[in-house]
Design an enzyme around this catalytic site. Structure first.
Site, PDB file in Angstrom:
ATOM      1  N   THR A  92      55.462  84.957  46.358  1.00  0.00           N
ATOM      2  CA  THR A  92      54.742  85.793  45.442  1.00  0.00           C
ATOM      3  C   THR A  92      55.718  85.954  44.408  1.00  0.00           C
ATOM      4  O   THR A  92      55.109  86.760  43.227  1.00  0.00           O
ATOM      5  CB  THR A  92      53.957  86.978  45.839  1.00  0.00           C
ATOM      6  OG1 THR A  92      55.176  87.872  46.660  1.00  0.00           O
ATOM      7  CG2 THR A  92      53.014  86.585  47.055  1.00  0.00           C
TER       8      THR A  92
ATOM      9  N   SER B 124      62.072  95.393  42.531  1.00  0.00           N
ATOM     10  CA  SER B 124      60.812  94.682  42.562  1.00  0.00           C
ATOM     11  C   SER B 124      61.352  93.214  42.539  1.00  0.00           C
ATOM     12  O   SER B 124      62.422  92.898  42.824  1.00  0.00           O
ATOM     13  CB  SER B 124      60.328  94.962  41.193  1.00  0.00           C
ATOM     14  OG  SER B 124      60.906  94.525  40.226  1.00  0.00           O
ATOM     15  N   LYS B 125      60.480  92.558  42.657  1.00  0.00           N
ATOM     16  CA  LYS B 125      60.417  91.038  42.878  1.00  0.00           C
ATOM     17  C   LYS B 125      61.230  90.272  41.537  1.00  0.00           C
ATOM     18  O   LYS B 125      61.823  89.456  41.437  1.00  0.00           O
ATOM     19  CB  LYS B 125      59.428  90.167  43.311  1.00  0.00           C
ATOM     20  CG  LYS B 125      58.781  90.411  44.701  1.00  0.00           C
ATOM     21  CD  LYS B 125      57.658  89.472  45.008  1.00  0.00           C
ATOM     22  CE  LYS B 125      57.366  89.561  46.508  1.00  0.00           C
ATOM     23  NZ  LYS B 125      58.291  88.881  47.369  1.00  0.00           N
ATOM     24  N   ARG B 126      60.947  90.977  40.388  1.00  0.00           N
ATOM     25  CA  ARG B 126      61.646  90.762  39.159  1.00  0.00           C
ATOM     26  C   ARG B 126      63.038  90.960  39.093  1.00  0.00           C
ATOM     27  O   ARG B 126      63.758  90.655  38.094  1.00  0.00           O
ATOM     28  CB  ARG B 126      60.894  91.292  38.157  1.00  0.00           C
ATOM     29  CG  ARG B 126      59.167  90.784  38.160  1.00  0.00           C
ATOM     30  CD  ARG B 126      58.511  91.560  36.819  1.00  0.00           C
ATOM     31  NE  ARG B 126      58.357  92.682  36.900  1.00  0.00           N
ATOM     32  CZ  ARG B 126      57.506  93.443  37.512  1.00  0.00           C
ATOM     33  NH1 ARG B 126      56.716  92.988  38.216  1.00  0.00           N
ATOM     34  NH2 ARG B 126      57.510  95.099  37.515  1.00  0.00           N
TER      35      ARG B 126
END
Length: 310
Positions: free
Chosen positions: A20, A243-245
């Site tokens: 994701t 976070s994934k960012r």
């Protein structure tokens, strides 16, 4: 805790990212920990893409993750599992629980549960069992829930120590499938680990609290329970959840991993309390991984979260 499944059974570990978002330093730590602990025991290491929630999957990320891991020197065994291709197995497992009267349809909305639930817990609201005896005639079936009983599910984690949870008090009957969505993570991961013979689960501590529910499902299906090893979480510099960012570790994000890979892996090992030699940071990444296999000391892995050493 010994890093082995048993005297006669080989260790089978796995890394199971969700595509994701790009691989980041938090997921890199999980990959390093799971890979090294499996290889250190002379075991197998599988890869599984947890892409069951298709609307959240980012196109191209799964392929980028595989290329990134390969460039970093990871070598997995067998073919990659994709949860999106295994829906029939989850349906079969859920149907079995319904047949055995261990699961039942539920027509409650989240707002209704919130109004009645005695208390929230860390993963959501405690379900009060409103539909245990049947869905009221004025409601439609919205989900499938597993019945839980008045017992504590506990296990000895290889890093965090003894952990237990009273399921009735902490979550109540929990969802394994929503009518408008995919099968739940807890069901899918239990079915997949059993199918692959996984007996060593190494992952982030954010999943520690979900483990008793998975052990409970394993017992309902008469599956073996793996050994669990929950690694400390990587946080941002301010201590907030990553976070994934944040700190993407990805070929698609322009990282030259053939040059940076050794340093990134060294950072993951240092986060896990190890002391890899600085000289290896400029060597091919696979050499840093092999150092980890030869030298990682589980007793040195911290329990508390912290920032990734850059």
């Amino acid at each position: 805790m010994r890093n082995s499944a048993s005297e006669n059974t080989p260790v089978i570990g796995r890394f199971a990212p969700s595509p994701t978002g790009p691989l980041h330093v938090g997921s890199l730590v999980a990959a390093v920990g799971s890979y090294i602990l499996a290889r250190q025991a002379g075991g197998l290491w599988f890869l599984r893409m947890e892409d069951l929630d298709l609307p959240r999957v980012v196109p191209g990320i799964a392929a980028d993750m595989l290329s990134t891991l390969e460039t970093l020197g990871f070598q997995w065994d067998g073919e990659v599992f994709y949860q999106s291709r295994r829906t029939d197995y989850y349906r079969e497992a859920a149907d079995e629980l319904v047949r055995r009267r261990l699961a039942y349809p539920c027509g409650c909305t989240r707002s209704e549960i919130a109004q009645i639930a005695s208390a929230p817990h860390e993963d959501g609201l405690v379900y009060p069992g409103l539909c245990r005896e049947g869905v009221p005639p004025d409601k439609v079936e919205r989900a499938l829930r597993v019945k839980v009983y008045d017992e504590v599910i506990s296990f000895q984690d290889g890093i965090m120590g003894l952990y237990g949870q009273h399921l009735t008090a902490s979550c109540g009957d929990f969802v394994i499938h929503r009518a408008d969505g995919p099968y739940a993570y807890h069901l899918a991961v239990v079915v997949d680990d059993a199918a692959a013979g996984v007996n060593q689960v190494v992952r982030g501590a954010d999943l520690l609290s979900s483990t008793p529910r998975q052990i409970y499902l394993q017992r309902l299906f008469n599956y073996s329970t793996p050994s669990y090893w929950h690694l400390p979480l990587v946080t941002g510099p301010d201590g907030a959840k990553l976070s994934k960012r944040d700190h993407a570790v990805s070929l698609a994000h322009g990282r030259d991993l053939s040059k940076e890979g050794g340093k990134l892996l060294a950072g993951a090992l240092r986060f896990l309390g190890q002391s890899p030699p600085v000289a290896l940071e400029k060597a091919p990444p696979a050499e840093m991984l092999q150092w980890g296999v030869s030298h990682l000391d589980v007793a040195s892995i911290p329990k508390k979260p912290g920032p990734f050493p850059l």
